[in-house]
Design a protein around this motif. Structure first.
Motif, PDB file in Angstrom:
ATOM      1  N   GLU A 630     -12.409  -3.569 -19.862  1.00 30.97           N
ATOM      2  CA  GLU A 630     -13.549  -4.084 -20.513  1.00 30.97           C
ATOM      3  C   GLU A 630     -14.397  -2.815 -21.407  1.00 30.97           C
ATOM      4  O   GLU A 630     -13.881  -1.795 -20.997  1.00 30.97           O
ATOM      5  CB  GLU A 630     -14.848  -4.551 -19.435  1.00 30.97           C
ATOM      6  CG  GLU A 630     -14.286  -5.852 -18.836  1.00 30.97           C
ATOM      7  CD  GLU A 630     -14.169  -7.323 -19.598  1.00 30.97           C
ATOM      8  OE1 GLU A 630     -15.292  -7.345 -20.326  1.00 30.97           O
ATOM      9  OE2 GLU A 630     -13.271  -7.718 -19.662  1.00 30.97           O
ATOM     10  N   PRO A 631     -15.212  -3.053 -22.180  1.00 35.57           N
ATOM     11  CA  PRO A 631     -15.943  -1.724 -22.745  1.00 35.57           C
ATOM     12  C   PRO A 631     -16.546  -1.035 -21.638  1.00 35.57           C
ATOM     13  O   PRO A 631     -17.103  -1.529 -20.645  1.00 35.57           O
ATOM     14  CB  PRO A 631     -17.189  -2.527 -23.821  1.00 35.57           C
ATOM     15  CG  PRO A 631     -16.511  -3.693 -23.913  1.00 35.57           C
ATOM     16  CD  PRO A 631     -15.755  -4.091 -22.914  1.00 35.57           C
ATOM     17  N   TYR A 632     -16.430   0.208 -21.427  1.00 34.01           N
ATOM     18  CA  TYR A 632     -16.783   1.355 -20.353  1.00 34.01           C
ATOM     19  C   TYR A 632     -16.137   0.573 -19.213  1.00 34.01           C
ATOM     20  O   TYR A 632     -16.872   1.146 -17.954  1.00 34.01           O
ATOM     21  CB  TYR A 632     -18.052   1.542 -20.369  1.00 34.01           C
ATOM     22  CG  TYR A 632     -18.588   2.292 -21.605  1.00 34.01           C
ATOM     23  CD1 TYR A 632     -18.213   3.474 -21.681  1.00 34.01           C
ATOM     24  CD2 TYR A 632     -19.562   1.512 -22.748  1.00 34.01           C
ATOM     25  CE1 TYR A 632     -18.547   4.171 -23.007  1.00 34.01           C
ATOM     26  CE2 TYR A 632     -20.080   2.392 -23.569  1.00 34.01           C
ATOM     27  CZ  TYR A 632     -19.659   3.658 -24.069  1.00 34.01           C
ATOM     28  OH  TYR A 632     -20.096   4.520 -25.046  1.00 34.01           O
ATOM     29  N   GLY A 633     -15.207  -0.094 -19.203  1.00 31.45           N
ATOM     30  CA  GLY A 633     -14.810  -0.584 -17.819  1.00 31.45           C
ATOM     31  C   GLY A 633     -13.871   0.441 -17.126  1.00 31.45           C
ATOM     32  O   GLY A 633     -13.292   1.350 -17.488  1.00 31.45           O
ATOM     33  N   PHE A 634     -13.511   0.023 -15.911  1.00 35.72           N
ATOM     34  CA  PHE A 634     -12.708   0.979 -15.071  1.00 35.72           C
ATOM     35  C   PHE A 634     -12.251  -0.049 -14.092  1.00 35.72           C
ATOM     36  O   PHE A 634     -12.451  -1.098 -13.513  1.00 35.72           O
ATOM     37  CB  PHE A 634     -13.310   1.949 -14.369  1.00 35.72           C
ATOM     38  CG  PHE A 634     -14.648   1.728 -13.607  1.00 35.72           C
ATOM     39  CD1 PHE A 634     -15.778   1.580 -14.009  1.00 35.72           C
ATOM     40  CD2 PHE A 634     -14.278   1.477 -12.124  1.00 35.72           C
ATOM     41  CE1 PHE A 634     -16.785   1.142 -13.143  1.00 35.72           C
ATOM     42  CE2 PHE A 634     -15.320   1.101 -11.250  1.00 35.72           C
ATOM     43  CZ  PHE A 634     -16.677   1.003 -11.756  1.00 35.72           C
ATOM     44  N   LYS A 635     -11.096   0.500 -13.380  1.00 39.83           N
ATOM     45  CA  LYS A 635     -10.394  -0.249 -12.559  1.00 39.83           C
ATOM     46  C   LYS A 635      -9.726   0.856 -11.443  1.00 39.83           C
ATOM     47  O   LYS A 635      -9.291   1.717 -11.775  1.00 39.83           O
ATOM     48  CB  LYS A 635      -9.077  -1.040 -12.996  1.00 39.83           C
ATOM     49  CG  LYS A 635      -9.424  -2.059 -13.796  1.00 39.83           C
ATOM     50  CD  LYS A 635      -8.462  -3.277 -13.523  1.00 39.83           C
ATOM     51  CE  LYS A 635      -9.073  -4.747 -13.971  1.00 39.83           C
ATOM     52  NZ  LYS A 635      -8.744  -5.093 -15.088  1.00 39.83           N
ATOM     53  N   LEU A 636      -9.761   0.521 -10.108  1.00 43.16           N
ATOM     54  CA  LEU A 636      -9.274   1.279  -9.148  1.00 43.16           C
ATOM     55  C   LEU A 636      -7.797   0.523  -8.389  1.00 43.16           C
ATOM     56  O   LEU A 636      -8.317  -0.777  -7.927  1.00 43.16           O
ATOM     57  CB  LEU A 636     -10.145   1.772  -7.983  1.00 43.16           C
ATOM     58  CG  LEU A 636     -11.296   2.562  -8.502  1.00 43.16           C
ATOM     59  CD1 LEU A 636     -12.493   2.775  -7.521  1.00 43.16           C
ATOM     60  CD2 LEU A 636     -10.876   3.771  -8.924  1.00 43.16           C
ATOM     61  N   MET A 637      -6.837   0.707  -8.568  1.00 42.68           N
ATOM     62  CA  MET A 637      -5.627  -0.027  -8.086  1.00 42.68           C
ATOM     63  C   MET A 637      -4.981   0.791  -7.189  1.00 42.68           C
ATOM     64  O   MET A 637      -4.415   1.781  -7.227  1.00 42.68           O
ATOM     65  CB  MET A 637      -4.852  -0.163  -9.395  1.00 42.68           C
ATOM     66  CG  MET A 637      -5.557  -1.101 -10.448  1.00 42.68           C
ATOM     67  SD  MET A 637      -4.461  -1.127 -11.926  1.00 42.68           S
ATOM     68  CE  MET A 637      -3.494  -2.525 -11.315  1.00 42.68           C
ATOM     69  N   LYS A 638      -4.963  -0.051  -6.210  1.00 41.47           N
ATOM     70  CA  LYS A 638      -3.746   0.397  -4.993  1.00 41.47           C
ATOM     71  C   LYS A 638      -2.746  -0.059  -4.839  1.00 41.47           C
ATOM     72  O   LYS A 638      -2.425  -1.319  -4.766  1.00 41.47           O
ATOM     73  CB  LYS A 638      -4.755   0.181  -3.441  1.00 41.47           C
ATOM     74  CG  LYS A 638      -3.928   0.961  -2.504  1.00 41.47           C
ATOM     75  CD  LYS A 638      -5.024   0.994  -1.239  1.00 41.47           C
ATOM     76  CE  LYS A 638      -4.224   1.311   0.052  1.00 41.47           C
ATOM     77  NZ  LYS A 638      -4.977   1.144   1.184  1.00 41.47           N
ATOM     78  N   TRP A 639      -1.656   0.692  -4.592  1.00 39.88           N
ATOM     79  CA  TRP A 639      -0.262   0.245  -4.841  1.00 39.88           C
ATOM     80  C   TRP A 639       0.031  -0.471  -3.184  1.00 39.88           C
ATOM     81  O   TRP A 639      -0.500  -0.047  -2.397  1.00 39.88           O
ATOM     82  CB  TRP A 639       0.682   1.563  -4.483  1.00 39.88           C
ATOM     83  CG  TRP A 639       1.982   1.484  -4.419  1.00 39.88           C
ATOM     84  CD1 TRP A 639       2.898   0.535  -5.153  1.00 39.88           C
ATOM     85  CD2 TRP A 639       3.060   2.065  -3.584  1.00 39.88           C
ATOM     86  NE1 TRP A 639       4.219   0.752  -4.901  1.00 39.88           N
ATOM     87  CE2 TRP A 639       4.228   1.779  -3.948  1.00 39.88           C
ATOM     88  CE3 TRP A 639       2.918   3.138  -2.609  1.00 39.88           C
ATOM     89  CZ2 TRP A 639       5.436   2.074  -3.426  1.00 39.88           C
ATOM     90  CZ3 TRP A 639       3.945   3.668  -2.119  1.00 39.88           C
ATOM     91  CH2 TRP A 639       5.298   3.158  -2.464  1.00 39.88           C
ATOM     92  N   ILE A 640       0.749  -1.678  -3.332  1.00 34.46           N
ATOM     93  CA  ILE A 640       0.846  -2.284  -1.828  1.00 34.46           C
ATOM     94  C   ILE A 640       2.387  -2.113  -1.991  1.00 34.46           C
ATOM     95  O   ILE A 640       3.161  -2.344  -2.470  1.00 34.46           O
ATOM     96  CB  ILE A 640       0.728  -3.831  -2.294  1.00 34.46           C
ATOM     97  CG1 ILE A 640      -0.527  -4.050  -2.593  1.00 34.46           C
ATOM     98  CG2 ILE A 640       1.087  -4.751  -1.154  1.00 34.46           C
ATOM     99  CD1 ILE A 640      -0.833  -5.711  -3.459  1.00 34.46           C
ATOM    100  N   ARG A 641       2.556  -1.236  -0.592  1.00 30.72           N
ATOM    101  CA  ARG A 641       3.800  -0.903  -0.163  1.00 30.72           C
ATOM    102  C   ARG A 641       4.902  -1.931   0.142  1.00 30.72           C
ATOM    103  O   ARG A 641       4.379  -3.017   0.699  1.00 30.72           O
ATOM    104  CB  ARG A 641       3.794   0.031   0.896  1.00 30.72           C
ATOM    105  CG  ARG A 641       3.858   1.449   0.506  1.00 30.72           C
ATOM    106  CD  ARG A 641       3.363   2.273   1.851  1.00 30.72           C
ATOM    107  NE  ARG A 641       1.903   2.437   2.315  1.00 30.72           N
ATOM    108  CZ  ARG A 641       1.704   2.538   3.280  1.00 30.72           C
ATOM    109  NH1 ARG A 641       2.450   2.733   4.436  1.00 30.72           N
ATOM    110  NH2 ARG A 641       0.327   2.491   3.703  1.00 30.72           N
TER     111      ARG A 641
END
Ligand code: GLC
Length: 641
Positions: A630-641
């Protein structure tokens, strides 16, 4: 008789047990003595070598050693126990739950006791490291925000006493909060006892500063020494008519530079340092440390002798108070900053401010271009993982545009016009800017200026609030949260500037105060707005959205081990100049943080084909490829082993 015997034996028992406890106490003491001796022996040769190299003064060195032991003896048992604990766990401050907040005592709680009463709020903000801005005695109206110390052993009377400080640190320790204070070692106030005696013409005290009876040497210094405050305090010397002498004043005329060529100055300042850490201080911020050694014909910044002095301070703290951390305030370009960590064998500071990254972040905000930031993060990420940086968006000082202009010039931008653009942008004078703030030390001759304003004002919260513009406010809050999320993704300790957690905007009242009106840094040093803090639980308010948004990020950061300071950290190409992607890896955990620095929706063209990732904020499971933001959006994504 029987009763008498009984009572005698009871007496003997008490005597015996007193003896045993006396013995245990003395054993304990000699044990501690051994601890001290062991530390002392470990470092003695190097300390002596460095001291001799700089001062070649046996009796002053002997005095220093004696005093170190005295301060060790005076250090209380709780602090000594904490020292030993931290010695066994030297990485204690590199954990992912470390979160700092810097605040002014008077602005936040009125007095030290007042701040103590507010510790619940501080803890609710997930903070376990409080930086109390300068609180030692100073001269009202000539204080430079407390950075002109009149007495290193006295708290500013309106803020409290040394006993209050002692109680404050003990309370903080019980709550597992670390306390940081400034050690203003480059200069004293012109009202400090030494300066007063020097002004009376006492040679012993004049030799603790840089005094000259004619303008020739000051003139020669001025040829090579840049100015710190070109507009508010031009020049590096101040003429004292009563003495007909010039005294070195790199900062304000009432801040007299200490002469560390004189071993008495070093020794006495170390005693002050040890006195202060014995009040329970965990982190000592070495204020303006690059300036502490002066040589004619140089720029008087970062000279080799500064490193010798800092290394000696590190050794001395490792001997007397190894639980204490040194935080260097080195506001310089990256090549000058990293040397203050020293080497693995001979460390200097434990922590340094990540100043270029901070300035480059705001450059990305104004330009919607993260290329320079990515390059800057790559430089920081290539440094040894043991280096701990203090990350921040805003602090009490102005924001200087110390960017990599060489790279920018390769992209067609020149330093002068780019700085102008940034200052215009943040004053809200350009298109696509909702920022508000003011210039600092606007130098008419060079056309150079720095900038002042709070994070919230720079993100548009002030303007949106003033104009009652809901859409603009949504965007401002989103940008503010995105910047914090990105800051939390960096390695080191994040420090929040008090008020940022509730979106506090600029405070223009400093203009009415004759003691402050010349210094626009007071724009972002306003009283903490407790009326805003009261709204953090009121769903939908600006304060609630920011406080809770940060809380969610801070909780995540504490929970996920990939946020430890020693994790692998790198940037990832996103094929969009406005989108930054940072990866972190630690012990089989991997997290990507993706940040959109623009008001347009974006796609991060990353392609990690190693399986599924969980969005840490929404819980959604996706692939880490072509990530939509999104505008000024952010995501924190964690790897699923
Ligand atoms: C540091 C402080 C700043 C002060 C200066 C002089 O840079 O952060 O506020 O003006 O030192 O002590």
């Amino acid at each position: 008789m029987g009763a008498q015997v009984a009572s005698k034996s009871k007496k003997t028992r008490t005597v015996k047990s007193t003896n045993t406890s006396k013995k245990a106490k003395s054993n304990n003491q000699s044990n501690r003595q051994t601890i001290y001796q062991r530390r002392f022996r470990r470092h003695f040769d190097e300390l002596k070598w460095l001291y001799t190299e700089l001062y070649n003064n046996k009796s002053m060195f002997a005095e220093l050693c004696e005093m170190m032991e005295q301060y060790y003896r005076e250090r209380n048992d709780k602090l000594k126990a904490l020292d030993r604990k931290r010695e066994k766990d030297p990485n204690w401050y590199k954990r992912n739950d470390m979160l700092g907040m810097m605040l002014y005592i008077d602005n936040f709680g009125g007095t030290i006791k007042g701040v103590q009463e507010k510790l619940d709020y501080i803890q609710r903000a997930n903070v376990n490291y409080v930086h109390l801005m300068p609180f030692l005695d100073t001269v009202d109206g000539e204080s430079d925000g407390g950075y002109a110390v009149k007495d290193f052993r006295k708290v500013r009377p309106d803020l409290g006493t040394m006993e209050d400080l002692d109680e404050f640190t003990a309370t903080c320790h019980r709550k597992h909060i670390n306390v940081c204070m400034d050690f203003v070692m480059n200069h004293t106030s012109s009202q400090h006892e030494w300066a007063v005696k020097a002004k009376q013409g006492d040679g012993e005290y004049m030799s603790r500063y840089f005094f000259y009876d004619n303008p020739e040497i000051p003139r020669r210094f001025d040829e090579t020494v840049p100015q710190v405050f070109p507009t508010t305090a031009p020049g590096n010397f101040t003429y004292l008519p009563e003495l007909n002498h010039w005294v070195m004043t790199s900062f304000y005329p009432y801040q007299w530079d200490l002469n560390y060529h004189n071993p008495r100055v070093f020794n006495e300042m170390i005693y002050n340092f040890l006195y202060l850490v014995n009040q329970g201080i965990d982190v000592m911020r070495l204020d303006a440390v690059p300036y502490i050694w002066k040589e004619i014909g140089t720029d008087c910044r970062n000279l080799q002798q500064v490193h010798t002095l800092v290394r000696m301070m590190r050794i001395i703290s490792e001997i007397v108070c190894p639980g204490v951390l040194l935080l260097g305030e080195v506001v310089m370009e990256p090549v000058k900053v990293a040397p203050y960590f020293g080497t693995t064998e001979k460390p200097e500071c434990h922590m340094l401010y990540n100043v270029t990254t901070m300035a480059t972040t705001w450059n990305s905000v104004a330009t919607r271009d993260v290329r320079l930031l990515k390059q800057q993060l790559d430089t920081v990420n290539s440094l040894p993982k043991d280096y701990v940086f203090l990350n921040y968006l805003r602090c009490h000082d102005d924001l200087g545009w110390g960017l990599d202009y060489w790279t920018l010039s390769n992209w067609g931008m020149t330093e002068f016009s780019h700085k102008h653009y940034l200052n215009d942008y943040f004053q809200g004078k350009t298109a696509r800017s909702n920022s508000r703030g003011e210039l600092y030390n606007d130098d008419e001759t060079t056309g150079d200026a720095r900038f002042c304003g709070t994070t919230a004002s720079m993100c548009g919260v002030e303007r949106a609030g003033f104009e009652h513009n809901g859409k603009m406010m949504d965007e401002a809050i989103q940008q503010d949260l995105m910047l914090h999320a990105y800051m939390f993704m960096q390695s080191g300790i994040p420090v929040i500037y008090s008020g940022d957690e509730v979106g506090q905007v600029n405070d223009y009242t400093y203009k009415q105060d004759p003691r402050k009106c010349d210094d626009s840094r007071y724009l972002h040093r306003g009283h903490f707005r407790w009326d805003l803090a009261e709204k953090i639980d009121e769903a939908g308010t600006v304060e609630n959205r920011l406080f809770e948004g940060l809380n969610q990020l801070e909780t995540l950061r504490k929970r996920e081990k990939a946020f430890v300071s020693t994790a692998d950290t790198w940037t990832v190409e996103t094929y969009d100049a406005s989108v930054l992607c940072i990866g972190r890896y630690y012990d089989n955990d991997k997290i990507f943080g993706i940040f959109n620095f623009s008001e347009q929706p974006k796609t991060a063209w990353i392609h990690e084909d190693d399986g599924d990732y969980r969005d840490l904020l929404t819980g959604q499971v996706t692939r880490a490829e072509a990530v939509k933001l999104e505008p000024y959006g952010f995501k924190l994504m964690k790897w699923i082993r």
